[in-house]
Design a protein around this motif. Structure first.
Motif, PDB file in Angstrom:
ATOM      1  N   THR A 190      -5.928  10.682 -26.692  1.00 53.14           N
ATOM      2  CA  THR A 190      -5.101  11.357 -25.644  1.00 53.14           C
ATOM      3  C   THR A 190      -6.146  11.912 -24.497  1.00 53.14           C
ATOM      4  O   THR A 190      -6.270  11.724 -23.257  1.00 53.14           O
ATOM      5  N   GLY A 191      -7.528  12.372 -25.097  1.00 50.59           N
ATOM      6  CA  GLY A 191      -8.549  12.841 -24.391  1.00 50.59           C
ATOM      7  C   GLY A 191      -9.217  11.676 -23.459  1.00 50.59           C
ATOM      8  O   GLY A 191      -9.428  11.690 -22.379  1.00 50.59           O
ATOM      9  N   ASN A 192      -9.117  10.644 -24.187  1.00 53.00           N
ATOM     10  CA  ASN A 192      -9.820   9.306 -23.520  1.00 53.00           C
ATOM     11  C   ASN A 192      -8.721   8.796 -22.568  1.00 53.00           C
ATOM     12  O   ASN A 192      -9.215   8.481 -21.281  1.00 53.00           O
ATOM     13  N   LEU A 193      -7.574   9.084 -22.963  1.00 51.38           N
ATOM     14  CA  LEU A 193      -6.514   8.596 -21.793  1.00 51.38           C
ATOM     15  C   LEU A 193      -6.297   9.278 -20.709  1.00 51.38           C
ATOM     16  O   LEU A 193      -6.289   9.018 -19.490  1.00 51.38           O
ATOM     17  N   ILE A 194      -6.597  10.648 -20.934  1.00 54.57           N
ATOM     18  CA  ILE A 194      -6.511  11.679 -19.629  1.00 54.57           C
ATOM     19  C   ILE A 194      -7.779  11.146 -18.631  1.00 54.57           C
ATOM     20  O   ILE A 194      -7.504  11.285 -17.363  1.00 54.57           O
ATOM     21  N   ARG A 195      -8.966  10.952 -19.214  1.00 54.02           N
ATOM     22  CA  ARG A 195     -10.145  10.631 -18.455  1.00 54.02           C
ATOM     23  C   ARG A 195      -9.873   9.166 -17.836  1.00 54.02           C
ATOM     24  O   ARG A 195     -10.081   8.872 -16.502  1.00 54.02           O
ATOM     25  N   PHE A 196      -9.266   8.317 -18.504  1.00 55.40           N
ATOM     26  CA  PHE A 196      -8.899   6.984 -17.830  1.00 55.40           C
ATOM     27  C   PHE A 196      -7.988   7.401 -16.821  1.00 55.40           C
ATOM     28  O   PHE A 196      -8.003   6.632 -15.478  1.00 55.40           O
ATOM     29  N   ILE A 197      -6.828   7.996 -16.938  1.00 51.61           N
ATOM     30  CA  ILE A 197      -5.738   8.254 -15.862  1.00 51.61           C
ATOM     31  C   ILE A 197      -6.475   8.905 -14.414  1.00 51.61           C
ATOM     32  O   ILE A 197      -6.298   8.478 -13.312  1.00 51.61           O
ATOM     33  N   ARG A 198      -7.480  10.143 -14.747  1.00 51.25           N
ATOM     34  CA  ARG A 198      -8.060  10.524 -13.640  1.00 51.25           C
ATOM     35  C   ARG A 198      -8.995   9.370 -12.948  1.00 51.25           C
ATOM     36  O   ARG A 198      -8.968   9.550 -11.384  1.00 51.25           O
ATOM     37  N   ARG A 199      -9.648   8.582 -13.506  1.00 52.86           N
ATOM     38  CA  ARG A 199     -10.518   7.642 -12.841  1.00 52.86           C
ATOM     39  C   ARG A 199      -9.521   6.790 -12.015  1.00 52.86           C
ATOM     40  O   ARG A 199     -10.041   6.262 -10.992  1.00 52.86           O
ATOM     41  N   GLU A 200      -8.599   6.229 -12.706  1.00 52.68           N
ATOM     42  CA  GLU A 200      -7.594   5.110 -11.909  1.00 52.68           C
ATOM     43  C   GLU A 200      -6.832   5.891 -10.988  1.00 52.68           C
ATOM     44  O   GLU A 200      -6.852   5.331  -9.585  1.00 52.68           O
ATOM     45  N   LEU A 201      -6.739   7.192 -10.933  1.00 52.34           N
ATOM     46  CA  LEU A 201      -6.030   7.934  -9.746  1.00 52.34           C
ATOM     47  C   LEU A 201      -7.279   7.923  -8.526  1.00 52.34           C
ATOM     48  O   LEU A 201      -6.595   8.065  -7.453  1.00 52.34           O
ATOM     49  N   ALA A 202      -8.118   7.985  -8.928  1.00 50.56           N
ATOM     50  CA  ALA A 202      -9.319   8.089  -7.595  1.00 50.56           C
ATOM     51  C   ALA A 202      -9.551   6.677  -7.143  1.00 50.56           C
ATOM     52  O   ALA A 202     -10.235   6.225  -6.209  1.00 50.56           O
ATOM     53  N   GLY A 203      -8.969   5.320  -7.762  1.00 53.47           N
ATOM     54  CA  GLY A 203      -9.441   4.103  -7.408  1.00 53.47           C
ATOM     55  C   GLY A 203      -8.215   3.774  -6.201  1.00 53.47           C
ATOM     56  O   GLY A 203      -7.068   4.155  -6.199  1.00 53.47           O
ATOM     57  N   PRO A 204      -8.866   2.917  -5.540  1.00 54.52           N
ATOM     58  CA  PRO A 204      -7.932   2.574  -4.248  1.00 54.52           C
ATOM     59  C   PRO A 204      -7.112   1.194  -4.428  1.00 54.52           C
ATOM     60  O   PRO A 204      -5.910   0.938  -3.642  1.00 54.52           O
ATOM     61  N   SER A 205      -7.046   0.726  -5.562  1.00 55.26           N
ATOM     62  CA  SER A 205      -6.216  -0.508  -5.502  1.00 55.26           C
ATOM     63  C   SER A 205      -5.060  -0.426  -5.906  1.00 55.26           C
ATOM     64  O   SER A 205      -4.479   0.884  -6.873  1.00 55.26           O
ATOM     65  N   THR A 206      -4.200  -1.455  -5.979  1.00 55.45           N
ATOM     66  CA  THR A 206      -2.763  -1.345  -6.616  1.00 55.45           C
ATOM     67  C   THR A 206      -2.807  -1.177  -8.122  1.00 55.45           C
ATOM     68  O   THR A 206      -2.001  -0.476  -8.694  1.00 55.45           O
ATOM     69  N   PRO A 255       0.905  -1.220   0.106  1.00 52.16           N
ATOM     70  CA  PRO A 255      -0.091   0.060  -0.010  1.00 52.16           C
ATOM     71  C   PRO A 255       1.044   1.222   0.152  1.00 52.16           C
ATOM     72  O   PRO A 255       0.416   2.096  -0.616  1.00 52.16           O
ATOM     73  N   GLU A 256       1.987   1.335   0.661  1.00 50.22           N
ATOM     74  CA  GLU A 256       2.895   2.485   0.730  1.00 50.22           C
ATOM     75  C   GLU A 256       3.449   2.860  -0.651  1.00 50.22           C
ATOM     76  O   GLU A 256       3.577   3.944  -1.150  1.00 50.22           O
ATOM     77  N   LYS A 257       3.975   1.511  -1.328  1.00 49.58           N
ATOM     78  CA  LYS A 257       4.652   1.716  -2.659  1.00 49.58           C
ATOM     79  C   LYS A 257       3.413   2.183  -3.563  1.00 49.58           C
ATOM     80  O   LYS A 257       3.520   3.321  -4.478  1.00 49.58           O
ATOM     81  N   ALA A 258       2.084   1.671  -3.494  1.00 50.68           N
ATOM     82  CA  ALA A 258       1.248   2.325  -4.516  1.00 50.68           C
ATOM     83  C   ALA A 258       0.836   3.365  -4.222  1.00 50.68           C
ATOM     84  O   ALA A 258       0.556   4.436  -5.119  1.00 50.68           O
ATOM     85  N   ALA A 259       0.756   4.104  -2.963  1.00 49.18           N
ATOM     86  CA  ALA A 259       0.578   5.379  -2.655  1.00 49.18           C
ATOM     87  C   ALA A 259       1.423   6.229  -3.093  1.00 49.18           C
ATOM     88  O   ALA A 259       1.140   7.620  -3.766  1.00 49.18           O
ATOM     89  N   ARG A 260       2.663   5.968  -3.260  1.00 52.40           N
ATOM     90  CA  ARG A 260       3.801   6.741  -3.619  1.00 52.40           C
ATOM     91  C   ARG A 260       3.585   6.760  -5.426  1.00 52.40           C
ATOM     92  O   ARG A 260       3.577   7.823  -5.989  1.00 52.40           O
ATOM     93  N   ILE A 261       3.313   5.764  -5.876  1.00 51.41           N
ATOM     94  CA  ILE A 261       3.111   5.881  -7.505  1.00 51.41           C
ATOM     95  C   ILE A 261       1.871   6.584  -7.841  1.00 51.41           C
ATOM     96  O   ILE A 261       2.324   7.351  -8.659  1.00 51.41           O
ATOM     97  N   ARG A 262       0.854   6.256  -7.061  1.00 52.76           N
ATOM     98  CA  ARG A 262      -0.272   7.179  -7.246  1.00 52.76           C
ATOM     99  C   ARG A 262      -0.086   8.673  -7.062  1.00 52.76           C
ATOM    100  O   ARG A 262      -0.443   9.684  -7.893  1.00 52.76           O
TER     101      ARG A 262
END
Length: 367
Positions: free
Chosen positions: A85-101, A36-43
């Protein structure tokens, strides 16, 4: 850059697809290793990098729109990639909000892809500006250097001289090929008919009725090497040598895995090796599937334009299975390393409206 962009597109589409499913697949990344610590740093790192990259993509999009390029092929390509790239940006934002590794890792992968897109857009826009800059244009015709275009005279020397005349010109270059049938014997370097190394910011433009004939089926046609921002357009490209031979089957010997054919008049001699061969019914003119799919090994010449062919490999067992007297056996002459158009280590090169009706392999191949 082309390979990089291809990888970016593949990775980005995989990420977008993986997030679109409603199912809950098994984790892609081992939570035991990615703590979880490593995933948090990556996020956190991905989240910090994203805003700057979004601003850069927006700036490049505005630059593209202001460019107002008249090339619809270029415009369509860029619009579609900005949409990705627009779709990719939306995807990144969604994944940044996710809790999983997995979400953290996907976000980081997406940020890296976005950075690669930004680098690509910069280079592509620079190439477009160079192509549109006509202030230092050098335009020549192969006719100016002695090309005949009569379909018989070897115009290899004239084509080489035309290339050398523009090769080192610092501005935009146009190599024009007027109407005619230009025969190239296949004597250019690097097993080619027309070798174009290091060509940049150039256009090879065929005029209506322009055709290039390649005389050696074992050699490349047009060979672009380490070229950048080159367009080849409006040309007919063909090889002059026969690309197959065929003849009627006279007899079949299952014990020796061989059969005898009589070549049709004017057909070239068969050769061993090569590609998979087909058998055709002379009445229906259709491929006989049960008698096709054979590779020829030994070829023995016999009297009266006859040849004994030994099958070294086949889809059937026995190897001569399906072959019958009267059928027409067709042997193509394919060459794995031969292409009418070959691009070696190129970037931002475009082939448009190229017609090929006779070639020993794929029409185009990048490397």
């Amino acid at each position: 850059m082309k390979k990089c962009l291809f990888a970016v597109l593949c990775c980005s589409m995989l990420l977008l697809w993986s997030g679109a499913s409603e199912a809950s697949p098994a984790p892609c990344y081992d939570p035991a290793y990615f703590t979880p610590e490593k995933a948090a740093r990556i996020r956190s790192e991905a989240a910090a990098q994203l805003p700057g990259l979004v601003r850069e993509i927006d700036r490049l999009r505005a630059e593209f729109e202001a460019l107002n390029a008249g090339d619809e092929f270029f415009n369509d390509r860029m619009r579609k990639r900005f949409e990705i790239t627009g779709n990719l940006i939306r995807f990144i934002r969604r994944e940044l909000a996710g809790p999983s590794t997995d979400a953290a890792m996907f976000a980081r992968r997406g940020v890296r892809d976005l950075r690669a897109f930004a680098a690509y857009f910069k280079d592509e826009l620079a190439a477009c500006r160079e192509a549109n800059d006509k202030s230092n244009l050098r335009s020549v015709s192969v006719r100016e250097f002695g090309a005949k275009g009569d379909g018989v005279t070897d115009d290899t020397g004239a084509f080489a001289k035309a290339f050398e005349a523009v090769r080192n010109h610092p501005g935009r270059k146009v190599l024009r090929i007027p109407a005619g049938r230009y025969f190239l014997a296949g004597k250019a370097p690097n097993r080619s008919h027309w070798f174009l190394p290091g060509l940049e910011n150039a256009e090879i433009a065929g005029e209506p009725g322009a055709e290039i004939l390649f005389g050696d089926r074992s050699r490349m046609g047009i060979f672009l090497s380490k070229s950048r921002n080159v367009t080849v357009r409006d040309l007919m490209l063909n090889y002059t040598q026969p690309l197959f031979t065929q003849g009627a089957i006279e007899s079949v010997d299952e014990k020796t895995d061989s059969f005898v054919i009589r070549l049709e008049p004017g057909r070239p001699e068969p050769r061993s090796g090569g590609s998979v061969c087909q058998t055709v019914d002379p009445e229906t003119k259709k491929v006989v599937n049960d008698a096709s799919g054979k590779w020829i090994g030994k070829v023995e010449a016999l009297p009266d334009n006859r040849y004994r062919l030994t099958v070294r490999r086949a889809f059937q067992n026995p190897l001569t299975g399906g072959l019958k007297p009267g059928q027409v056996f067709v042997m193509p002459f394919r060459y794995d390393d031969t292409k009418p158009l070959f691009l070696h280590e190129g970037a931002y090169c475009t082939f448009r409206k190229i017609r090929v009706t006779k070639a020993p392999n794929l029409v185009f191949a990048p490397h």
